[in-house]
Write a protein that holds these residues in place. Structure first.
Motif, PDB file in Angstrom:
ATOM      1  N   ARG A  55      -3.187  -0.171   0.871  1.00  0.00           N
ATOM      2  CA  ARG A  55      -2.108   0.055   0.152  1.00  0.00           C
ATOM      3  C   ARG A  55      -2.503   1.171  -0.897  1.00  0.00           C
ATOM      4  O   ARG A  55      -1.717   2.011  -1.363  1.00  0.00           O
TER       5      ARG A  55
ATOM      6  N   GLU B  22      -2.949   9.619   3.253  1.00  0.00           N
ATOM      7  CA  GLU B  22      -1.857   8.759   3.189  1.00  0.00           C
ATOM      8  C   GLU B  22      -0.869   9.262   4.407  1.00  0.00           C
ATOM      9  O   GLU B  22      -0.436  10.392   4.441  1.00  0.00           O
TER      10      GLU B  22
ATOM     11  N   CYS C 108      -3.174   4.215   2.977  1.00  0.00           N
ATOM     12  CA  CYS C 108      -3.950   5.282   2.623  1.00  0.00           C
ATOM     13  C   CYS C 108      -5.536   4.870   3.073  1.00  0.00           C
ATOM     14  O   CYS C 108      -6.003   3.725   2.826  1.00  0.00           O
TER      15      CYS C 108
ATOM     16  N   THR D 285     -10.798   0.573  -1.504  1.00  0.00           N
ATOM     17  CA  THR D 285      -9.566   0.503  -0.797  1.00  0.00           C
ATOM     18  C   THR D 285      -9.150  -0.689  -0.930  1.00  0.00           C
ATOM     19  O   THR D 285      -9.572  -1.988  -0.878  1.00  0.00           O
TER      20      THR D 285
ATOM     21  N   ARG E 160       1.592  12.497   5.181  1.00  0.00           N
ATOM     22  CA  ARG E 160       2.221  13.097   3.898  1.00  0.00           C
ATOM     23  C   ARG E 160       1.121  13.992   2.844  1.00  0.00           C
ATOM     24  O   ARG E 160       1.508  14.757   2.413  1.00  0.00           O
TER      25      ARG E 160
ATOM     26  N   ASN F 129       2.532   7.856   6.326  1.00  0.00           N
ATOM     27  CA  ASN F 129       3.639   6.785   5.995  1.00  0.00           C
ATOM     28  C   ASN F 129       4.460   6.283   7.404  1.00  0.00           C
ATOM     29  O   ASN F 129       4.337   7.116   8.264  1.00  0.00           O
TER      30      ASN F 129
ATOM     31  N   PHE G  67      -4.568   7.335  -4.704  1.00  0.00           N
ATOM     32  CA  PHE G  67      -3.405   7.192  -3.744  1.00  0.00           C
ATOM     33  C   PHE G  67      -3.106   5.873  -3.727  1.00  0.00           C
ATOM     34  O   PHE G  67      -3.606   5.013  -3.407  1.00  0.00           O
ATOM     35  N   GLU G  68      -1.448   5.887  -3.688  1.00  0.00           N
ATOM     36  CA  GLU G  68      -0.640   4.570  -3.379  1.00  0.00           C
ATOM     37  C   GLU G  68       0.154   4.790  -2.441  1.00  0.00           C
ATOM     38  O   GLU G  68       1.009   5.763  -2.706  1.00  0.00           O
ATOM     39  N   THR G  69       0.337   4.057  -1.558  1.00  0.00           N
ATOM     40  CA  THR G  69       1.304   4.247  -0.279  1.00  0.00           C
ATOM     41  C   THR G  69       2.674   4.128  -1.083  1.00  0.00           C
ATOM     42  O   THR G  69       3.018   3.412  -1.688  1.00  0.00           O
TER      43      THR G  69
END
Length: 309
Positions: free
Chosen positions: A162, A75, A62, A157, A142, A77, A286-288
């Motif tokens: 992450r 994000e 992220c 961050t 994403r 991925n 946001f969390e990966t």
């Protein structure tokens, strides 16, 4: 020049798995030669990228970028944590985030059609396909969120990308105010609240939670025998406890020396100290890989399967 028909594009798309526009462009460049167009797609990485579409991409990073009072969290991925740490991948993600920051795109689909900032002859999708071919893994743009504040924004961050957090603050910007807001961003990263305050929690959500709690109590032989007034009090108490966990202002401030001070009280103290009323307008966390199925890696089983194939 050979006429490129819809049927030809459809056949090449099914054969290669590449996007429709990529197939049409390849056929045009190869004068309708299906085999040559397929090879061109492979060379360009388009076929390779699309063939990876069935893989799970739940790692990644992220990335948060800030300019003035505007911030973007993006994000992207990847399939493996190894790629997420790749410098080339990280640079690419940062460039995409900066492009979002300077544009007015509202969705990933819209973003992919935009001209690439560094080379307008390519789209963001073209560059993405090239990156997939270079990295050798499925990569997925994403989601993103853009925040423009009429106060000020801070970001945080965690874990090398992450978790990415943006906090939109109301009040005068100062070093002390920014420090306090950054502390709150760290709290959001660590404790994952869902709302700023109880005012944001819908009546439907609370009613649903009460319904579940009542069912749990009635299914307990001992608790179900208690008076209705006591049961109602139990339900209210449990709902209140849950709200203290999911509402940021109700949470205990993680740096509180007494272990009791709430985030709301902490903000009050900072406001008095700075002479400016500070408040949290909103936040984004946001969390990966959040909500994505992660691939179960079992190297021994994979080797065994290959040997028995």
């Amino acid at each position: 020049m050979a006429a490129i028909t819809a049927a030809m594009v459809k056949d090449l798309r099914e054969q290669s798995g590449a996007g429709m526009m990529d197939c049409k462009k390849a056929l045009a460049e190869c004068d309708g030669d299906m085999d040559a167009a397929f090879e061109l797609l492979r060379k360009n990485g388009a076929a390779k990228a699309e063939k990876k579409a069935s893989r799970i991409a739940a790692e990644g990073i992220c990335k948060v970028v800030v300019e003035g009072n505007t911030a973007v969290v993006l994000e992207v991925n990847s399939e493996t944590d190894f790629v997420a740490k790749n410098e080339k991948f990280q640079t690419y993600v940062e460039k995409v985030a900066k492009q979002i920051l300077k544009s007015d795109v509202k969705s990933i689909d819209e973003l992919l059609t935009q001209p690439w900032a560094e080379d307008s002859s390519k789209t963001v999708n073209d560059v993405h396909v090239e990156m997939v071919a270079t990295i050798g893994e499925k990569l997925s743009l994403r989601r993103f969120e853009k925040v423009t504040s009429d106060g000020f924004v801070v970001s945080y961050t965690h874990g090398g990308g992450r978790i990415g957090v943006i906090v939109d603050m109301a009040g005068a910007e100062s070093d002390a105010a920014k420090e306090a807001a950054t502390n709150l961003a760290m709290q959001i990263a660590a404790l994952n609240p869902k709302y700023v305050s109880r005012d944001e929690v819908s009546a439907e959500y609370i009613a649903h939670e009460k319904e579940i709690l009542l069912a749990q109590i009635m299914n307990d032989p001992k608790e179900s025998q208690k008076p209705e007034k006591v049961i109602n009090g139990m339900i209210e108490g449990r709902v209140s406890k849950e709200l203290k966990e999911i509402c940021l202002l109700d949470q205990v401030y993680v740096k509180a020396e007494d272990g009791k001070q709430t985030v709301a009280k902490y903000l009050e103290e900072v406001s008095k100290a700075t002479g400016s009323a500070l408040s949290i307008k909103s936040f984004v966390r946001f969390e990966t890989g959040e909500g994505l199925e992660k691939k179960n890696e079992d190297f021994a089983a994979e080797v065994a399967a290959q040997m028995n194939a």
